[in-house]
Design a protein around this motif. Sequence first.
Motif, short mmCIF file in Angstrom:
data_model
loop_
_atom_site.label_atom_id
_atom_site.label_comp_id
_atom_site.label_asym_id
_atom_site.label_seq_id
_atom_site.Cartn_x
_atom_site.Cartn_y
_atom_site.Cartn_z
N MET A 1 1.67 -24.47 -6.79
CA MET A 1 1.72 -25.19 -8.06
C MET A 1 1.90 -26.69 -7.81
O MET A 1 2.64 -27.10 -6.92
N ASP A 2 1.21 -27.50 -8.59
CA ASP A 2 1.33 -28.96 -8.49
C ASP A 2 2.30 -29.49 -9.53
O ASP A 2 2.25 -29.09 -10.69
N THR A 3 3.16 -30.39 -9.09
CA THR A 3 4.08 -31.06 -10.01
C THR A 3 3.89 -32.56 -9.82
O THR A 3 3.82 -33.03 -8.68
N VAL A 4 3.82 -33.28 -10.92
CA VAL A 4 3.74 -34.73 -10.83
C VAL A 4 4.90 -35.30 -11.64
O VAL A 4 5.10 -34.92 -12.79
N ILE A 5 5.69 -36.18 -10.99
CA ILE A 5 6.82 -36.79 -11.69
C ILE A 5 6.56 -38.29 -11.81
O ILE A 5 6.35 -38.97 -10.80
N VAL A 6 6.57 -38.77 -13.03
CA VAL A 6 6.34 -40.20 -13.26
C VAL A 6 7.47 -40.74 -14.15
O VAL A 6 8.28 -39.98 -14.69
N GLY A 7 7.47 -42.06 -14.30
CA GLY A 7 8.34 -42.68 -15.31
C GLY A 7 9.75 -43.01 -14.86
O GLY A 7 10.59 -43.36 -15.68
N ALA A 8 10.02 -42.89 -13.55
CA ALA A 8 11.38 -43.22 -13.09
C ALA A 8 11.58 -44.73 -13.08
O ALA A 8 10.68 -45.48 -12.70
N LYS A 45 3.78 -30.40 -4.14
CA LYS A 45 2.97 -29.18 -4.12
C LYS A 45 3.79 -28.07 -3.47
O LYS A 45 4.29 -28.23 -2.35
N ASP A 46 3.93 -26.98 -4.18
CA ASP A 46 4.68 -25.82 -3.69
C ASP A 46 6.03 -26.23 -3.08
O ASP A 46 6.41 -25.76 -2.00
N GLY A 47 6.72 -27.11 -3.77
CA GLY A 47 8.07 -27.48 -3.35
C GLY A 47 8.15 -28.58 -2.31
O GLY A 47 9.25 -28.99 -1.95
N MET A 48 7.01 -29.06 -1.83
CA MET A 48 7.02 -30.14 -0.83
C MET A 48 6.49 -31.42 -1.47
O MET A 48 5.48 -31.39 -2.20
N ILE A 49 7.09 -32.54 -1.15
CA ILE A 49 6.58 -33.83 -1.64
C ILE A 49 5.35 -34.17 -0.79
O ILE A 49 5.45 -34.27 0.44
#
Length: 418
Positions: A1-8, A45-49
């Motif tokens: 799974m892909d996670t994208v974190i923005v806005g910090a 991705k899958d828990g890894m940055i």
Amino acid sequence: MDTVIVGASEVAHLSKSNENNGRIDGELMLNRDAHVTEDLAMHIKDGMIVKFSTNEEMKLEWGLPSGSNDNLNYIDVEGAAIIPGFVDAHTHLLWDGDRSNEMAMKLSGMSYRQISEQGLGIASTVSATQKASLNRLIEIGKSRLKRAHNLGTTTLEAKSGYGLDLETELRLLQASSSLENNGVSLHHTWLGAHAYPEQVDKNNWNRHLIDEQIPAIIDQGIASYVDVFCEPGWFSIETTDEICRASMQHGLDIRLHVDEFTDGGGLTLASELGAKTADHAGFSSDDARAKASNADVNTGFLPGTPYVHGDSFTTDLTRCIEEGWKWSLASDFNPNCRSLSIPFVGSLAVHRMRIPPIAALIAVTANAASTVNGKEGVGKLIEGGVADLNILRTNSADGWCLMPGDNPVKMTIHHSQL
Ligand code: NIG
Ligand code: FE
């Protein structure tokens, strides 16, 4: 799974180290600009940055926010600061019972040592813990881990030590290992040498620990570390040395309780043994501190404990930074010091021991991580490392320790959840 974190607003990545194994010591602990970046978005991705970039680049690459879809976990933190998950590298996670009655004794002027000489302290927790079933210990552990996780801890070292008999020690470690997969990475430590049972012959008990408990603990295969309460009145230097060397032969790494109430030479022994960490150490000499650092032995300070004893903080953390010594901070969660809050430890370090928030943050993340054999990137936010992180309620990364009595963490993410 892909996670994208923005806005910090800020990301404390702690990616720059000046020591092997990712540690950050000396002057570099004070260089906030080296550790905190304003415009940093991350792809996990899958828990890894897997990648950092600017917010604009990341949004462009993923067509965000309009291109967000069910296959993407898109998180806009809307100006919150992001810091690594905390590494609490010294806890006594599992025990039963309640020692609130000791508070009145403390208020009447009795010391920890005097309370323990009355058959209370560790001994009273031991009698409650010996009666606790495996299931009860697991339930207690789950609820404590949930609290720790909500307070931002993503890696935690858990000691046994309230068994004082082989069967209960094995049960405590069994419970500890059943707590994996609760959003906190665990490291298990056998602390069989925590106290002597009442009316036991000390020499016989030392032999029992070495000849019977160590082989059984090794056979069980859960503990990776050994710990000993090395302090005058508890386990002597000679016995600590013997227990540690016997454990080392079976591949256990060493963590120690040393010099908590007096300088008993425990930190020097830790250097000779090549311990991963020697903790408390409030009364260790400067020579011993320097020797430990030269031997690559971490000193773990536990300010929650003098706090609950009503004692002053004997350690000069500013001096530790100036001297470039290797140190970290942890909670020492136990029945006498019942706080699993690393933000509270940070507040003590900053508001009482007067070091800057960034130095305290390094002490509960990157430096604490160097004392446990964890996955790549634990205690930091780096490409190729695990995504263990905290989204704060504040815009400044410094806010993590500036809300004593409150929880500065809005959301904790452990890599196993992504
Ligand atoms: O690290 N000092 C030794 N062990 C624990 C306290 C144990 C207890 O009081 O139950 C500690 O502070
Ligand atoms: Fe402890």
